[in-house]
Design a protein around this motif. Structure first.
Motif, PDB file in Angstrom:
ATOM      1  N   PRO A 135      13.330 -19.199  35.922  1.00 27.54           N
ATOM      2  CA  PRO A 135      12.811 -17.937  35.384  1.00 27.54           C
ATOM      3  C   PRO A 135      13.028 -17.825  33.874  1.00 27.54           C
ATOM      4  O   PRO A 135      14.112 -18.111  33.359  1.00 27.54           O
ATOM      5  CB  PRO A 135      13.623 -16.876  36.138  1.00 27.54           C
ATOM      6  CG  PRO A 135      13.934 -17.520  37.453  1.00 27.54           C
ATOM      7  CD  PRO A 135      14.193 -18.965  37.102  1.00 27.54           C
ATOM      8  N   GLY A 136      11.972 -17.439  33.177  1.00 31.48           N
ATOM      9  CA  GLY A 136      12.030 -17.338  31.723  1.00 31.48           C
ATOM     10  C   GLY A 136      11.585 -18.597  31.008  1.00 31.48           C
ATOM     11  O   GLY A 136      11.344 -18.580  29.805  1.00 31.48           O
ATOM     12  N   THR A 137      11.471 -19.709  31.749  1.00 30.54           N
ATOM     13  CA  THR A 137      11.005 -20.956  31.142  1.00 30.54           C
ATOM     14  C   THR A 137       9.477 -20.935  31.092  1.00 30.54           C
ATOM     15  O   THR A 137       8.807 -20.841  32.116  1.00 30.54           O
ATOM     16  CB  THR A 137      11.484 -22.176  31.949  1.00 30.54           C
ATOM     17  OG1 THR A 137      12.914 -22.177  31.990  1.00 30.54           O
ATOM     18  CG2 THR A 137      11.000 -23.465  31.315  1.00 30.54           C
ATOM     19  N   TRP A 195       7.370 -18.531  38.829  1.00 26.96           N
ATOM     20  CA  TRP A 195       8.560 -17.705  38.636  1.00 26.96           C
ATOM     21  C   TRP A 195       8.290 -16.668  37.555  1.00 26.96           C
ATOM     22  O   TRP A 195       7.343 -16.783  36.771  1.00 26.96           O
ATOM     23  CB  TRP A 195       9.765 -18.559  38.250  1.00 26.96           C
ATOM     24  CG  TRP A 195       9.530 -19.491  37.087  1.00 26.96           C
ATOM     25  CD1 TRP A 195       9.481 -19.175  35.760  1.00 26.96           C
ATOM     26  CD2 TRP A 195       9.301 -20.911  37.171  1.00 26.96           C
ATOM     27  NE1 TRP A 195       9.239 -20.303  34.996  1.00 26.96           N
ATOM     28  CE2 TRP A 195       9.142 -21.383  35.836  1.00 26.96           C
ATOM     29  CE3 TRP A 195       9.257 -21.836  38.223  1.00 26.96           C
ATOM     30  CZ2 TRP A 195       8.918 -22.726  35.541  1.00 26.96           C
ATOM     31  CZ3 TRP A 195       9.024 -23.162  37.922  1.00 26.96           C
ATOM     32  CH2 TRP A 195       8.862 -23.597  36.609  1.00 26.96           C
ATOM     33  N   GLU A 196       9.117 -15.655  37.523  1.00 23.21           N
ATOM     34  CA  GLU A 196       9.008 -14.620  36.503  1.00 23.21           C
ATOM     35  C   GLU A 196       9.252 -15.226  35.118  1.00 23.21           C
ATOM     36  O   GLU A 196      10.157 -16.031  34.934  1.00 23.21           O
ATOM     37  CB  GLU A 196      10.026 -13.497  36.761  1.00 23.21           C
ATOM     38  CG  GLU A 196       9.617 -12.513  37.836  1.00 23.21           C
ATOM     39  CD  GLU A 196       9.662 -13.063  39.254  1.00 23.21           C
ATOM     40  OE1 GLU A 196       8.993 -12.518  40.139  1.00 23.21           O
ATOM     41  OE2 GLU A 196      10.400 -14.062  39.477  1.00 23.21           O
ATOM     42  N   GLY A 197       8.412 -14.827  34.157  1.00 23.07           N
ATOM     43  CA  GLY A 197       8.557 -15.321  32.798  1.00 23.07           C
ATOM     44  C   GLY A 197       7.930 -16.685  32.571  1.00 23.07           C
ATOM     45  O   GLY A 197       8.164 -17.314  31.548  1.00 23.07           O
ATOM     46  N   ILE A 198       7.095 -17.155  33.517  1.00 23.23           N
ATOM     47  CA  ILE A 198       6.478 -18.475  33.379  1.00 23.23           C
ATOM     48  C   ILE A 198       5.357 -18.459  32.340  1.00 23.23           C
ATOM     49  O   ILE A 198       4.925 -19.516  31.877  1.00 23.23           O
ATOM     50  CB  ILE A 198       5.957 -18.969  34.747  1.00 23.23           C
ATOM     51  CG1 ILE A 198       5.743 -20.488  34.730  1.00 23.23           C
ATOM     52  CG2 ILE A 198       4.685 -18.229  35.149  1.00 23.23           C
ATOM     53  CD1 ILE A 198       5.470 -21.084  36.105  1.00 23.23           C
ATOM     54  N   PHE A 245       2.112 -10.238  41.412  1.00 29.63           N
ATOM     55  CA  PHE A 245       2.127  -9.157  40.437  1.00 29.63           C
ATOM     56  C   PHE A 245       1.020  -9.382  39.396  1.00 29.63           C
ATOM     57  O   PHE A 245       0.633 -10.518  39.129  1.00 29.63           O
ATOM     58  CB  PHE A 245       3.489  -9.088  39.728  1.00 29.63           C
ATOM     59  CG  PHE A 245       4.624  -8.752  40.652  1.00 29.63           C
ATOM     60  CD1 PHE A 245       4.751  -7.480  41.187  1.00 29.63           C
ATOM     61  CD2 PHE A 245       5.569  -9.706  40.984  1.00 29.63           C
ATOM     62  CE1 PHE A 245       5.796  -7.167  42.039  1.00 29.63           C
ATOM     63  CE2 PHE A 245       6.617  -9.410  41.832  1.00 29.63           C
ATOM     64  CZ  PHE A 245       6.731  -8.131  42.370  1.00 29.63           C
ATOM     65  N   PRO A 246       0.512  -8.301  38.792  1.00 29.60           N
ATOM     66  CA  PRO A 246      -0.556  -8.469  37.784  1.00 29.60           C
ATOM     67  C   PRO A 246      -0.060  -9.158  36.506  1.00 29.60           C
ATOM     68  O   PRO A 246      -0.862  -9.678  35.747  1.00 29.60           O
ATOM     69  CB  PRO A 246      -0.994  -7.028  37.497  1.00 29.60           C
ATOM     70  CG  PRO A 246       0.146  -6.164  37.945  1.00 29.60           C
ATOM     71  CD  PRO A 246       0.793  -6.883  39.073  1.00 29.60           C
ATOM     72  N   LYS A 247       1.254  -9.170  36.274  1.00 29.79           N
ATOM     73  CA  LYS A 247       1.818  -9.856  35.113  1.00 29.79           C
ATOM     74  C   LYS A 247       2.839 -10.878  35.597  1.00 29.79           C
ATOM     75  O   LYS A 247       3.043 -11.034  36.802  1.00 29.79           O
ATOM     76  CB  LYS A 247       2.472  -8.846  34.156  1.00 29.79           C
ATOM     77  CG  LYS A 247       1.494  -7.834  33.570  1.00 29.79           C
ATOM     78  CD  LYS A 247       2.194  -6.890  32.604  1.00 29.79           C
ATOM     79  CE  LYS A 247       1.210  -5.900  32.004  1.00 29.79           C
ATOM     80  NZ  LYS A 247       1.879  -4.965  31.055  1.00 29.79           N
ATOM     81  N   ASP A 248       3.496 -11.553  34.639  1.00 28.64           N
ATOM     82  CA  ASP A 248       4.472 -12.574  35.057  1.00 28.64           C
ATOM     83  C   ASP A 248       5.881 -11.983  35.134  1.00 28.64           C
ATOM     84  O   ASP A 248       6.870 -12.677  35.009  1.00 28.64           O
ATOM     85  CB  ASP A 248       4.450 -13.788  34.117  1.00 28.64           C
ATOM     86  CG  ASP A 248       5.086 -13.518  32.767  1.00 28.64           C
ATOM     87  OD1 ASP A 248       5.157 -12.335  32.371  1.00 28.64           O
ATOM     88  OD2 ASP A 248       5.508 -14.490  32.115  1.00 28.64           O
ATOM     89  N   LYS A 249       5.941 -10.658  35.352  1.00 28.99           N
ATOM     90  CA  LYS A 249       7.230  -9.994  35.497  1.00 28.99           C
ATOM     91  C   LYS A 249       7.248  -9.224  36.806  1.00 28.99           C
ATOM     92  O   LYS A 249       6.221  -8.975  37.421  1.00 28.99           O
ATOM     93  CB  LYS A 249       7.480  -9.050  34.324  1.00 28.99           C
ATOM     94  CG  LYS A 249       7.590  -9.767  32.980  1.00 28.99           C
ATOM     95  CD  LYS A 249       7.843  -8.776  31.848  1.00 28.99           C
ATOM     96  CE  LYS A 249       7.949  -9.522  30.518  1.00 28.99           C
ATOM     97  NZ  LYS A 249       8.151  -8.581  29.378  1.00 28.99           N
ATOM     98  N   GLU A 262      12.024  -9.507  42.502  1.00 29.36           N
ATOM     99  CA  GLU A 262      11.582 -10.789  41.961  1.00 29.36           C
ATOM    100  C   GLU A 262      11.055 -11.717  43.049  1.00 29.36           C
ATOM    101  O   GLU A 262      11.606 -11.796  44.140  1.00 29.36           O
ATOM    102  CB  GLU A 262      12.741 -11.483  41.224  1.00 29.36           C
ATOM    103  CG  GLU A 262      13.199 -10.790  39.965  1.00 29.36           C
ATOM    104  CD  GLU A 262      14.228  -9.717  40.189  1.00 29.36           C
ATOM    105  OE1 GLU A 262      14.707  -9.129  39.201  1.00 29.36           O
ATOM    106  OE2 GLU A 262      14.562  -9.447  41.364  1.00 29.36           O
ATOM    107  N   MET A 263       9.977 -12.421  42.740  1.00 31.84           N
ATOM    108  CA  MET A 263       9.430 -13.430  43.645  1.00 31.84           C
ATOM    109  C   MET A 263      10.327 -14.672  43.668  1.00 31.84           C
ATOM    110  O   MET A 263      10.533 -15.281  44.712  1.00 31.84           O
ATOM    111  CB  MET A 263       8.016 -13.827  43.199  1.00 31.84           C
ATOM    112  CG  MET A 263       6.992 -12.719  43.326  1.00 31.84           C
ATOM    113  SD  MET A 263       6.592 -12.396  45.066  1.00 31.84           S
ATOM    114  CE  MET A 263       5.189 -11.294  44.881  1.00 31.84           C
TER     115      MET A 263
END
Length: 470
Positions: free
Chosen positions: A168-170, A201-204, A223-227, A233-234
């Motif tokens: 996440p975040g990468t 993942w979130e933040g991809i 989700f409509p965004k990557d957050k 969290e997914m």
């Protein structure tokens, strides 16, 4: 992926090679015909054991499917057991990245760095510089073993063969090289699965489409965004990728050199929204050990459920607190002893403290309130550090250490909103540092009792005296 194993290793050991026996079990054998369907079982908290026996050079891990506990060569051996061996034999086993830095003239220096979790350590190891002509290559992203070479310098090796990175975040923005490293031959754990069999993942950096299978195995609309809202969290916040280091596009040619690489600078850092400046340099080796001993990150509302903790500093000395195999006060003393053992003190690495995370929540023009853009722009600080290692006259003396002279940082191409923050993030916050001294003296150093080296108390006294004179 993470370790070098196989017939060649056994040949190297011969009949009398020394090694650390390691045993890992998830504690749930499969019956004949039974399948795990890709789900690694974990025992409940009371029945998980990740145990290191430094005196016997032995590791047992039971009941956990988490990679950090299953990869016994990683934290268990390469840090917890290795720190004990290193102390006995006079070297350093550290929770540090190793990077190769080349300036526009083709000159090379190697840098190590210790950062607590979620402070951009892997991103720094694989950084893509924003200033022209500079190059960063990766030697290691997590662990460094350092010992003196024949020339009296400290040399570092990366004992690992792969990366066990937080997913996440990468993203292509935060760490493109990590994404490329994980494109093939990679194990993903606790990520979300897309309908076409990819991971997410979130933040991809981009939203998923259709439905996702989340890390708990539930199918949910993307989700409509990557957050995602906190708690929904997914991918698990500590979802991981395990990728071969040789796949990294910026891996240094020397990354598997048995002799290691000579270290010119050691960096410490943490998430500090106030007080700690962008960068400052220790005056001496012992002062650098002092800086390493006070490393920490400020607790935020996002990182705790206890509102009373918000704003306090969670100390993680040398970013090794969970991974040191013996008393931390004795660990500080070992660092001091290593400095004393140097044949030529001038050949010891210079030590720096960096902070990419200063904030001004009241400035609407700063994304996230951060006063420094971080990521590739951290190369501007690395360039200043590079020149400091060459003894360039680009620093001024301050109560907390050496800091960049006005105009010493290369700001070419930096957004104006960040240029305007430079005076604030390269200044000494006297009152903030006096509070820091009080917290160290009253809350941090007492934890180490009689094991705390007197040299560190002297450094704290000296810092306080310099601040009061300023």
């Amino acid at each position: 992926i993470m370790t070098r194993a196989g017939e060649k290793v056994w040949q190297y050991f011969g009949t009398d090679g020394d090694f650390v026996p390691c045993l890992h079990s998830v504690g749930k054998p499969l019956n004949n015909g039974e399948k795990d369907n890709g789900v690694w079982p974990c025992a409940d908290v009371e029945h998980k054991y990740i145990s290191q026996f430094p005196e016997e050079r032995l590791i047992w891990s039971y009941g956990s499917g988490y990679g950090g506990n299953a990869l016994l060569g990683k934290k268990c051996f390469a840090l917890r057991i290795a720190t004990v061996i290193a102390r006995e034999e006079g070297w350093l086993a550290e929770h540090m990245l190793i990077l190769k830095l080349t300036n526009p003239q083709g000159e090379v220096k190697y840098v190590t760095g210790a950062f607590p979790s979620a402070c951009g350590k892997t991103n720094l190891a694989m950084l893509i510089p924003t200033i022209p002509g500079w190059k960063v290559e990766t030697v290691g992203d997590d662990i460094a073993w350092m010992k003196f070479g024949k020339d009296g310098r400290l040399y570092a090796i990366n004992p690992e063969a792969g990366f066990f990175g937080v997913a996440p975040g990468t993203s292509a923005e935060s760490n493109k090289n990590a994404l490329v490293s994980a494109e093939k031959n990679t194990i993903f754990t606790n990520c979300a699965l897309t309908e076409d069999g990819d991971v997410w993942w979130e933040g991809i950096g981009y939203p998923a489409k259709g439905n996702l299978v989340d890390w708990k195995g539930n199918t949910r609309p993307a989700f409509p965004k990557d957050k995602a809202p906190k708690g929904e969290e997914m991918a698990h916040p500590n979802a991981r990728f395990t990728a071969p280091a040789k796949q990294c596009p910026c891996i240094a040619p020397e990354w598997e050199s048995p002799e290691g690489v000579p270290i010119s600078a050691i960096l410490f850092g943490g998430r500090r929204p106030s007080t700690v400046p962008l960068v400052h340099q220790a005056r001496s080796w012992n002062h650098g050990v002092f800086l390493g001993s006070i490393v920490g990150s400020e607790i935020t509302a996002a990182s705790t459920i206890n509102a009373a903790e918000v704003g306090k500093i969670r100390r993680d000395p040398f970013a090794i607190l969970p991974f040191c195999g013996y008393n931390m006060g004795d660990y500080f003393q070992h660092w001091i002893d290593v400095g004393n053992a140097a044949q030529d003190k001038d050949k010891l690495p210079k030590i720096f403290y960096v902070n990419w995370f200063r904030k001004d929540e009241n400035n609407p023009d700063l994304p996230g309130g951060f006063m420094w853009p971080g990521y590739g722009d951290n190369s501007r600080v690395l360039a200043w550090i590079f020149d400091r290692c060459d003894g360039k006259d680009n620093a001024v003396e301050t109560p907390i250490g050496l800091m960049p002279k006005e105009g010493a940082l290369n700001l070419d191409g930096l957004a104006d909103v960040y240029k305007q923050q430079i005076p604030a993030i390269t200044a000494v916050d006297k009152e903030g540092w006096l509070k820091e001294c009080k917290d160290i003296r009253e809350n941090h150093y007492p934890k180490f009792g009689k094991h705390l080296p007197k040299e560190l108390t002297e450094c704290l006294d000296d810092l306080e005296a310099r601040l009061n004179k300023a």
